[in-house]
Design an enzyme around this catalytic site. Structure first.
Site, PDB file in Angstrom:
ATOM      1  N   TYR A  62      12.128  31.538   6.218  1.00  0.00           N
ATOM      2  CA  TYR A  62      10.951  32.306   6.153  1.00  0.00           C
ATOM      3  C   TYR A  62      10.445  31.625   7.697  1.00  0.00           C
ATOM      4  CZ  TYR A  62       8.680  31.428   1.929  1.00  0.00           C
ATOM      5  OH  TYR A  62       8.259  31.629   0.734  1.00  0.00           O
ATOM      6  N   ARG A  66     -11.947  -0.055  14.222  1.00  0.00           N
ATOM      7  CA  ARG A  66     -11.305   0.061  12.066  1.00  0.00           C
ATOM      8  C   ARG A  66     -12.549  -0.471  11.875  1.00  0.00           C
ATOM      9  NH1 ARG A  66      -5.198   1.156  10.534  1.00  0.00           N
ATOM     10  NH2 ARG A  66      -5.880  -1.083   9.827  1.00  0.00           N
ATOM     11  N   LYS A  88       1.279  -0.878   0.116  1.00  0.00           N
ATOM     12  CA  LYS A  88      -0.066   0.118   0.321  1.00  0.00           C
ATOM     13  C   LYS A  88       0.708   1.156  -0.018  1.00  0.00           C
ATOM     14  CE  LYS A  88       0.077   0.067   5.048  1.00  0.00           C
ATOM     15  NZ  LYS A  88      -1.059  -0.778   5.981  1.00  0.00           N
ATOM     16  N   MET A  96       8.560  25.532   0.629  1.00  0.00           N
ATOM     17  CA  MET A  96       7.274  24.189  -0.369  1.00  0.00           C
ATOM     18  C   MET A  96       8.734  23.497  -1.296  1.00  0.00           C
ATOM     19  SD  MET A  96       4.536  25.090  -2.097  1.00  0.00           S
ATOM     20  CE  MET A  96       3.633  26.116  -1.270  1.00  0.00           C
TER      21      MET A  96
HETATM   22  C1  LIG Z   1      -0.178  -1.881   6.796  1.00  0.00           C
HETATM   23  C2  LIG Z   1      -0.965  -3.091   6.707  1.00  0.00           C
HETATM   24  C3  LIG Z   1      -0.182  -3.788   7.331  1.00  0.00           C
HETATM   25  C4  LIG Z   1       1.540  -4.039   7.564  1.00  0.00           C
HETATM   26  O1  LIG Z   1       1.678  -3.197   8.663  1.00  0.00           O
HETATM   27  P1  LIG Z   1       3.024  -3.161   8.970  1.00  0.00           P
HETATM   28  O2  LIG Z   1       3.481  -2.625   9.890  1.00  0.00           O
HETATM   29  O3  LIG Z   1       3.965  -1.892   8.095  1.00  0.00           O
HETATM   30  O4  LIG Z   1       3.899  -4.237   8.273  1.00  0.00           O
HETATM   31  C5  LIG Z   1      -0.450  -5.794   7.542  1.00  0.00           C
HETATM   32  N1  LIG Z   1      -2.018  -5.491   7.787  1.00  0.00           N
HETATM   33  C6  LIG Z   1      -2.692  -4.409   7.843  1.00  0.00           C
HETATM   34  C7  LIG Z   1      -4.580  -4.603   7.527  1.00  0.00           C
HETATM   35  C8  LIG Z   1      -2.086  -3.509   7.533  1.00  0.00           C
HETATM   36  O5  LIG Z   1      -3.385  -1.992   7.097  1.00  0.00           O
END
Ligand SMILES: *Cc1c(COP(=O)(O)O)cnc(C)c1O
Length: 386
Positions: A265, A131, A33, A313
């Site tokens: 800045y 979640r 991801k 930026m």
């Molecule tokens: C992001 C995620 C992982 C991986 O987590 P890491 O700590 O990066 O290994 C595993 N399972 C779910 C559901 C996640 O959202």
């Protein structure tokens, strides 16, 4: 190019080889991801396709990108999917995460029926992150239904742990117990149907054999970044992780600045001596956090140099006064190694009041990424981006 990310595919594959061996016979699924934690989705998918049991992504479009790139490993979409995305996912053979009943489930079944093959799914049970997921105490009837619907191919059941990274073992045990209680009424059927159970992300996979179950979903460790200091302290003596990513730019100009001049800045930094201030052509738009602590550094000619003034930026400043030979065009390292000196993503994260995960996940897709392996790495590490 004024900045680039270099991804060492040998380091990446080395991490996966060691981690997969550690968790075997559990399957190793790499989490891709957030553009493969900033490393580049398709390139990392290709690099690891022969080495892992499967991939996890968050969004439907990420699964489609892997599929379109010809990557044939099983793909699980971890995040929510919209009904309009179902056809494409089914065509790509991707599995999705299911915790729904009602309209979405009907939609899913309708797509499977219309397309003439069941939809691969992994059921998610919430055991304490609060979640996504079926509430653990009420999950059994939904799971029973998933198992009986001919439009579904239930391949996995999983949960996500809240606090392994902090070594919160009491809460982790409680989550595992809730998961097992939720599955208990269906245990025989789940086994008969060979439904895989998975709960572990990187930290759990490395720390606790009892959490590896049938598969692990490892993100951050795949890339050679420790999930937390606590995990590193507990595991580093028996497992090596090698960061795959390094982030470089160069000095655009080096200015002679007399003492008592303000830089940047808000006039937050004033030189205390006659100084040489180097300008970097990247800023927070390129992923360098604006809120860096005063002790944050970059590397120039193998030395740590302070990042001074506010990150702009598209630009930032370093004080190279103590690197007498620093000059325009010199390579600057934000993450990675330069000679004997090294800055890890987690270190940059700590300077920004965050963690390595956030630093790499926010690296813009538009930054050029260069993938190196074998001999190429030696020359890439010593060359200066031009
Ligand atoms: C992001 C995620 C992982 C991986 O987590 P890491 O700590 O990066 O290994 C595993 N399972 C779910 C559901 C996640 O959202």
């Amino acid at each position: 190019m004024r900045a680039e990310l270099i991804v060492d595919l040998d380091a990446l594959r080395g991490n996966v080889a060691r981690l997969a061996k550690l968790v075997a016979p559990s399957h190793y699924a790499a989490v891709l991801k957030a553009n493969a934690y900033g490393h580049g989705l398709v390139a990392i998918g290709r690099a690891l396709a022969d080495q892992v049991a499967g991939f996890c992504v968050y969004r439907a479009d990420e699964a489609l990108m892997l599929h379109e790139a010809g990557i044939a490993r099983p793909i699980l979409v971890l995040g929510p999917v919209e009904p309009r995305e179902l056809d494409g996912l089914h065509a790509a053979g991707a599995a999705l995460t299911l915790w729904n009943e009602g309209a979405f489930l009907n939609e899913l079944c309708a797509v499977a029926a219309r397309r003439g093959a069941p939809f691969g799914v992994h059921a998610k049970i919430d055991t304490g992150v609060t979640r996504l997921g079926l509430d653990a105490v009420r999950a059994a009837p939904a799971l029973a239904r998933y198992l009986t619907l001919p439009e579904l191919d239930l391949r996995g059941v999983f949960t996500h742990l809240a606090a392994v990274e902090e070594l919160e073992l009491g809460f982790t045990r409680e989550q595992l117990a809730r998961f097992e209680r939720a599955l208990a009424p269906l245990d025989a059927l789940l086994r008969e149907r060979r439904v895989r159970r998975h709960v572990a992300a990187s930290a759990a996979a490395m720390l606790f054999p009892a959490l590896r179950l049938d598969a692990v979903r490892a993100g951050i460790a795949t890339y050679g970044i420790w999930p937390s200091d606590q995990t590193r302290d507990a595991v580093a003596h028996r497992l090596e992780l090698e960061p795959a990513l390094s982030w470089h730019t160069d000095l655009v100009v080096v200015r002679e600045v007399e003492a008592e001049r303000s830089v940047g800045y808000g006039c937050t930094y004033r030189t205390t001596r006659d100084s040489r201030i180097g300008l970097l052509p990247i800023g927070y738009a390129e992923g360098l956090p604006r809120g860096l602590a005063r002790d944050a550094t970059a590397l120039v000619r193998g030395r740590h140099v302070p990042i001074v003034g506010r990150v702009c930026m598209n630009m930032a400043f370093v004080d190279v006064t103590d690197v007498a030979d620093a000059r325009p065009g010199d390579r600057v390292t934000l993450i990675g190694r330069d000679g004997a000196a090294c800055i890890e993503a987690n270190q940059l994260g700590a300077w920004a009041g965050t963690i390595g995960y956030e630093i790499v996940a926010r690296l813009p897709e538009a930054l050029p990424r260069r993938y190196v392996e074998n001999a190429a790495i030696a020359s890439a590490k010593s060359s200066v981006p031009s």
